[in-house]
Design a protein around this motif. Sequence first.
Motif, PDB file in Angstrom:
ATOM      1  N   PRO A 276      40.352  38.427  32.688  1.00  0.00           N
ATOM      2  CA  PRO A 276      39.835  37.397  31.771  1.00  0.00           C
ATOM      3  C   PRO A 276      40.956  36.721  30.974  1.00  0.00           C
ATOM      4  N   PHE A 277      40.737  35.444  30.650  1.00  0.00           N
ATOM      5  CA  PHE A 277      41.643  34.710  29.758  1.00  0.00           C
ATOM      6  C   PHE A 277      40.829  33.665  29.001  1.00  0.00           C
ATOM      7  N   ARG A 278      41.307  33.300  27.820  1.00  0.00           N
ATOM      8  CA  ARG A 278      40.611  32.332  26.981  1.00  0.00           C
ATOM      9  C   ARG A 278      41.005  30.922  27.411  1.00  0.00           C
ATOM     10  N   ALA A 279      39.984  30.098  27.654  1.00  0.00           N
ATOM     11  CA  ALA A 279      40.195  28.699  28.028  1.00  0.00           C
ATOM     12  C   ALA A 279      39.278  27.851  27.160  1.00  0.00           C
ATOM     13  N   GLY A 280      39.842  27.165  26.198  1.00  0.00           N
ATOM     14  CA  GLY A 280      39.027  26.380  25.277  1.00  0.00           C
ATOM     15  C   GLY A 280      38.165  27.297  24.429  1.00  0.00           C
ATOM     16  N   PHE A 281      36.839  27.099  24.474  1.00  0.00           N
ATOM     17  CA  PHE A 281      35.931  27.927  23.695  1.00  0.00           C
ATOM     18  C   PHE A 281      35.327  29.061  24.514  1.00  0.00           C
ATOM     19  N   GLY A 282      35.627  29.126  25.794  1.00  0.00           N
ATOM     20  CA  GLY A 282      35.011  30.140  26.656  1.00  0.00           C
ATOM     21  C   GLY A 282      36.035  31.104  27.224  1.00  0.00           C
ATOM     22  N   ILE A 283      35.528  32.113  27.858  1.00  0.00           N
ATOM     23  CA  ILE A 283      36.369  33.088  28.540  1.00  0.00           C
ATOM     24  C   ILE A 283      36.250  32.829  30.040  1.00  0.00           C
ATOM     25  N   HIS A 284      37.367  32.515  30.675  1.00  0.00           N
ATOM     26  CA  HIS A 284      37.415  32.304  32.109  1.00  0.00           C
ATOM     27  C   HIS A 284      38.080  33.516  32.746  1.00  0.00           C
ATOM     28  N   GLN A 285      38.086  33.545  34.072  1.00  0.00           N
ATOM     29  CA  GLN A 285      38.733  34.635  34.792  1.00  0.00           C
ATOM     30  C   GLN A 285      39.712  34.080  35.801  1.00  0.00           C
ATOM     31  N   ARG A 286      40.885  34.711  35.849  1.00  0.00           N
ATOM     32  CA  ARG A 286      41.900  34.378  36.847  1.00  0.00           C
ATOM     33  C   ARG A 286      41.755  35.430  37.943  1.00  0.00           C
ATOM     34  N   CYS A 287      41.406  35.016  39.167  1.00  0.00           N
ATOM     35  CA  CYS A 287      41.053  35.952  40.235  1.00  0.00           C
ATOM     36  C   CYS A 287      42.021  35.872  41.413  1.00  0.00           C
ATOM     37  N   THR A 288      42.189  37.010  42.065  1.00  0.00           N
ATOM     38  CA  THR A 288      42.957  37.117  43.295  1.00  0.00           C
ATOM     39  C   THR A 288      42.077  37.793  44.333  1.00  0.00           C
ATOM     40  N   LEU A 289      42.018  37.211  45.515  1.00  0.00           N
ATOM     41  CA  LEU A 289      41.232  37.773  46.611  1.00  0.00           C
ATOM     42  C   LEU A 289      42.193  38.459  47.577  1.00  0.00           C
ATOM     43  N   TYR A 290      41.916  39.722  47.910  1.00  0.00           N
ATOM     44  CA  TYR A 290      42.746  40.504  48.817  1.00  0.00           C
ATOM     45  C   TYR A 290      41.980  40.793  50.104  1.00  0.00           C
ATOM     46  N   VAL A 291      42.700  40.758  51.222  1.00  0.00           N
ATOM     47  CA  VAL A 291      42.161  41.206  52.502  1.00  0.00           C
ATOM     48  C   VAL A 291      42.556  42.674  52.631  1.00  0.00           C
ATOM     49  N   VAL A 292      41.577  43.548  52.912  1.00  0.00           N
ATOM     50  CA  VAL A 292      41.822  44.985  53.038  1.00  0.00           C
ATOM     51  C   VAL A 292      41.790  45.345  54.520  1.00  0.00           C
ATOM     52  N   TYR A 293      42.798  46.115  54.971  1.00  0.00           N
ATOM     53  CA  TYR A 293      42.914  46.514  56.367  1.00  0.00           C
ATOM     54  C   TYR A 293      42.558  47.989  56.537  1.00  0.00           C
ATOM     55  N   ASP A 294      42.249  48.387  57.776  1.00  0.00           N
ATOM     56  CA  ASP A 294      41.796  49.752  58.043  1.00  0.00           C
ATOM     57  C   ASP A 294      42.862  50.811  57.803  1.00  0.00           C
ATOM     58  N   ASP A 295      44.126  50.423  57.719  1.00  0.00           N
ATOM     59  CA  ASP A 295      45.165  51.403  57.435  1.00  0.00           C
ATOM     60  C   ASP A 295      45.413  51.572  55.936  1.00  0.00           C
ATOM     61  N   GLY A 296      44.578  50.933  55.111  1.00  0.00           N
ATOM     62  CA  GLY A 296      44.668  51.082  53.666  1.00  0.00           C
ATOM     63  C   GLY A 296      45.504  50.031  52.967  1.00  0.00           C
ATOM     64  N   THR A 297      46.192  49.196  53.702  1.00  0.00           N
ATOM     65  CA  THR A 297      46.994  48.152  53.073  1.00  0.00           C
ATOM     66  C   THR A 297      46.113  46.968  52.702  1.00  0.00           C
ATOM     67  N   ARG A 298      46.614  46.151  51.816  1.00  0.00           N
ATOM     68  CA  ARG A 298      45.903  44.925  51.451  1.00  0.00           C
ATOM     69  C   ARG A 298      46.917  43.824  51.214  1.00  0.00           C
ATOM     70  N   MET A 299      46.463  42.586  51.397  1.00  0.00           N
ATOM     71  CA  MET A 299      47.346  41.443  51.237  1.00  0.00           C
ATOM     72  C   MET A 299      46.591  40.340  50.517  1.00  0.00           C
ATOM     73  N   ALA A 300      47.240  39.743  49.520  1.00  0.00           N
ATOM     74  CA  ALA A 300      46.610  38.664  48.761  1.00  0.00           C
ATOM     75  C   ALA A 300      46.374  37.474  49.686  1.00  0.00           C
ATOM     76  N   SER A 301      45.160  36.923  49.620  1.00  0.00           N
ATOM     77  CA  SER A 301      44.871  35.793  50.490  1.00  0.00           C
ATOM     78  C   SER A 301      44.528  34.528  49.715  1.00  0.00           C
ATOM     79  N   ASP A 302      44.083  34.663  48.448  1.00  0.00           N
ATOM     80  CA  ASP A 302      43.678  33.474  47.705  1.00  0.00           C
ATOM     81  C   ASP A 302      43.776  33.737  46.201  1.00  0.00           C
ATOM     82  N   HIS A 303      44.046  32.670  45.442  1.00  0.00           N
ATOM     83  CA  HIS A 303      44.071  32.718  43.979  1.00  0.00           C
ATOM     84  C   HIS A 303      43.169  31.598  43.467  1.00  0.00           C
TER      85      HIS A 303
END
Length: 80
Positions: free
Chosen positions: A41-68
């Motif tokens: 979460p972060f404050r943007a103006g009068f509201g609270i917004h969220q800065r998100c990162t989407l990760y792809v998770v693989y069967d060997d337990g690793t993950r890689m960021a795919s989107d912000h």
Amino acid sequence: MTLHNRMTAFSFAAVVALAALLPSAPATAAEEVGLQEECVPFRAGFGIHQRCTLYVVYDDGTRMASDHYNRDENGMMYDP
């Protein structure tokens, strides 16, 4: 070149040639098993917004960021 140096060079070449003939283990790529979203979460103006990162998770337990992206207070996504 002495006989000992020639034998050493021949032995090394033979080992390299035999190693090239040996079958290697099959290389298998990790398969995608899911997606994971992490938001901060972060404050943007009068509201609270969220800065998100989407990760792809693989069967060997690793993950890689795919989107912000960001989410507003209503959950709507928008580019940062």
